[in-house]
Scaffold this active site. Structure first.
Site, PDB file in Angstrom:
ATOM      1  N   ARG A 179       0.838  -1.203   0.000  1.00 37.76           N
ATOM      2  CA  ARG A 179       0.000   0.000   0.000  1.00 37.76           C
ATOM      3  C   ARG A 179       0.875   1.256   0.000  1.00 37.76           C
ATOM      4  O   ARG A 179       0.471   2.302  -0.529  1.00 37.76           O
ATOM      5  CB  ARG A 179      -0.961   0.002   1.186  1.00 37.76           C
ATOM      6  CG  ARG A 179      -0.281   0.056   2.544  1.00 37.76           C
ATOM      7  CD  ARG A 179      -1.263   0.266   3.679  1.00 37.76           C
ATOM      8  NE  ARG A 179      -0.615   0.186   4.981  1.00 37.76           N
ATOM      9  CZ  ARG A 179      -1.105   0.702   6.092  1.00 37.76           C
ATOM     10  NH1 ARG A 179      -2.245   1.353   6.073  1.00 37.76           N
ATOM     11  NH2 ARG A 179      -0.459   0.570   7.236  1.00 37.76           N
ATOM     12  N   GLU A 211     -19.071   3.738   0.498  1.00 39.73           N
ATOM     13  CA  GLU A 211     -18.353   2.956  -0.512  1.00 39.73           C
ATOM     14  C   GLU A 211     -19.143   2.777  -1.808  1.00 39.73           C
ATOM     15  O   GLU A 211     -18.600   2.919  -2.901  1.00 39.73           O
ATOM     16  CB  GLU A 211     -17.965   1.573   0.044  1.00 39.73           C
ATOM     17  CG  GLU A 211     -16.903   1.599   1.118  1.00 39.73           C
ATOM     18  CD  GLU A 211     -17.481   1.762   2.507  1.00 39.73           C
ATOM     19  OE1 GLU A 211     -16.715   1.699   3.482  1.00 39.73           O
ATOM     20  OE2 GLU A 211     -18.716   1.948   2.621  1.00 39.73           O
TER      21      GLU A 211
END
Length: 588
Positions: free
Chosen positions: A253, A307
């Protein structure tokens, strides 16, 4: 379809896409408009119904639109009190207008759009006059108006009228009963005049843009490049690559964050954000300015904990043109957004999904946050590339492929835990979807194929296996879909199919049977434990990989391993949406 911005299908998607369309217009206006040249100045109109406003996604998107003050977003709410089940009194009795007032919208009601349209036109004018709020106009309508027996009932919702009612409806409208698909001359006249008016507006805009080109040639060229989906020269030049002795071991990440940092200064169309997980997803570059009501030129969107709407809004931004949107959340929450993500693939919208915390390696958050089935859910979807990079080079490849794939969305899954660099990796190799990372011997005894953080465990296992006389190849497969688009001879070079092959990935085993004879995978939910402990507990330690590798070789000691490539493959009659395979491609 030419002339159609979005064709949504599932309810709630259209109004959510529209929020993205409105964001795109305001961002381009802030970036390119000048006092003398107003290039971007359109309104975004939505027609939605009771069902759309019942879907949770529309609440998410509408809440954000109110926060952002999208004054050029105008929604016509078809308030007919009917859904498929029947009257909305069965399940939907809230006060929609008060709800939208609470969202910060400008709210109006028009009670008659059947006998005249003056009130509606006045409401639209009022909506345009309110520049700091999105507007919703609740229009009281009658579904199936004109039908003798079905008007105002759910019997006309998604069902044919029938011959008798069809004739009666035509009679009510003054249309000939015996003509099908008949368009009255006066109706044709309205549409012809609208088309003529639109063509005149287009000519005016093109003349304005020609003047803009003379006044601001560089900006004009950039606009043309962006809407043609062409990447600027050298856009990938500053993307970091692994350098022996210099590069640090990081979580993937963090490599994703480095790519965003490198791309943002060179890619003005790169816009996106996170669903309230910016510190975890690492999606905000240091140079980023937030997109807010008072800073519409910003490129970082604070989507909040929304989301599903985040993905739909990203679809709308892409549909507007001139943008390559990205959005981030934890991989396990991909399920919250699957409906919108599926429409990215179906619509051929090259949205980039940045998913972090991609396995049990995320640690103590436990099974509620540890993804198991999500990777295979994504891989099972047509027209999407799912990258799970193992190091910095593979992450660079993932972003390059994502940006070069205009008509295919890309999901990039990255780890919370640190990984070591693969000495055999390269951006060029990873762009092929899979490659030989360790062991160039043309006839190994065993092949380990893996993705993401588990590749490191396979490398360690291969060292021990080879030292014990089992010559082992490690194949890193960051993207199955891209690998399957490679020529057949390359696929066979990497994975011959007749050599005992063990796949290692901390996710569901489904899908890996195409590439391996045996699998080390997740067949249960995870556990709350430090990442390293969780990996060891579920069998992803180098020691267990060595043991299972030996077991795989032993199993085929006296019986040849079945050739995974020696199976019939029938070309689909029609692939529908999505890119065609590379020439000469043979799929597993």
């Amino acid at each position: 379809t030419t002339g159609v911005e979005v064709c949504t299908g599932p309810l709630g998607q259209g109004i959510s896409n529209a929020v993205g369309l409105a964001i795109a217009e305001s961002n381009l206006a802030a970036e390119y408009n000048t006092p003398d040249y107003t290039l971007f100045d359109n309104y975004t109109y939505v027609i939605c119904g009771d069902g759309c406003l019942q879907e949770g996604i529309s609440s998410e998107a509408s809440s954000l639109a109110g926060h952002l003050g999208l004054g050029k977003l105008i929604v016509f709410y078809d308030d007919n009190n009917i859904t498929i089940d029947g009257d909305t009194a069965l399940s939907f009795t809230e006060d929609v207008q008060k709800r939208y007032e609470a969202y910060g919208w400008h709210v109006q009601q028009v009670t008659d759009v059947v006998t005249q349209l003056d009130d509606l036109r006045a409401a639209v004018a009022n909506a345009k006059a309110v520049t700091d709020k999105p507007s919703i106009i609740a229009c009281k309508t009658v579904i199936g108006y004109g039908s003798p027996s079905k008007a105002g009932t759910h019997g006309v919702h998604g069902a044919p009228l029938g011959a008798e009612d069809l004739a009666g409806t035509k009679e009510a409208y003054g249309l000939p009963k015996d003509k099908m698909f008949y368009v009255a001359p006066e109706v044709q006249k309205v549409f012809t005049e609208a088309a003529t008016k639109g063509e005149a507006r287009l000519e005016q805009w093109e003349a304005l843009f020609q003047k803009y080109q003379q006044a601001f040639p560089e900006k004009a060229q950039e606009i043309q490049r962006r809407f043609a989906h062409k990447l600027p020269e050298g856009v990938f030049d500053d993307m970091p690559r692994f350098v022996i002795g210099e590069s640090k071991d990081l979580a993937t990440r963090q490599f994703s964050q480095q790519m965003i940092e490198a791309l943002s200064p060179k890619l003005p169309e790169f816009i996106g954000g996170s669903a309230d997980l910016t510190p975890s997803n690492l999606t905000r570059s240091k140079m980023a300015v937030d997109y807010q009501k008072d800073s519409p030129g910003g490129k970082y969107i604070r989507f909040g904990i929304r989301e599903h709407a985040m993905a739909a809004i990203s679809n709308g931004i892409f549909a507007y043109g001139g943008f390559r949107p990205f959005c981030g959340t934890f991989l396990t929450f991909a399920q919250y957004m699957m409906g919108s993500l599926r429409l990215s693939a179906l619509s051929q919208f090259g949205v980039i999904y940045v998913f972090t915390h991609d396995s049990i390696g995320l640690g103590e958050d436990g099974p509620t946050h540890q993804p198991i089935e999500q990777l295979e859910q994504l891989r099972a979807m047509p027209n999407i590339n799912v990258y799970r990079p193992a190091d910095c080079n593979e992450m660079a490849a993932a972003y390059q492929v994502a940006l070069e794939s205009v008509k295919t969305p890309t999901a990039i899954a990255s780890s919370r835990s640190k990984v070591k660099a693969l000495f055999g990796s390269s951006v060029e190799k990873a762009k092929k979807g899979a490659y030989i990372a360790v062991g160039t011997d043309s006839d190994p005894n065993l092949i380990l194929v893996s993705s993401g953080s588990e590749v490191e465990f396979c490398v360690k296992a291969a060292e021990q296996l080879t030292a014990e006389g089992i010559f082992t190849r490690v194949v890193s497969m960051p993207c199955q879909e891209v690998f399957l688009q490679q020529p057949a001879d390359y696929q066979a070079e990497v994975l011959p199919g007749n050599i005992p092959t063990l796949s290692v990935e901390a996710s569901s085993p489904q899908g890996w049977h195409r590439f391996s004879h045996a699998q080390i995978s997740m067949e249960a939910f995870g556990c709350s434990a430090p990442g390293a402990k969780a990996f060891e507990f579920f069998g992803f330690s180098p020691e267990n990989i060595v043991a299972k590798g030996k077991g795989t070789v032993e199993f085929y000691k006296n019986t040849p391993a079945p050739n995974l490539r020696a199976i019939p493959y029938f070309e689909p009659l029609h692939r529908g949406h999505g890119p065609k395979d590379a020439e000469g491609c043979q799929r597993f």
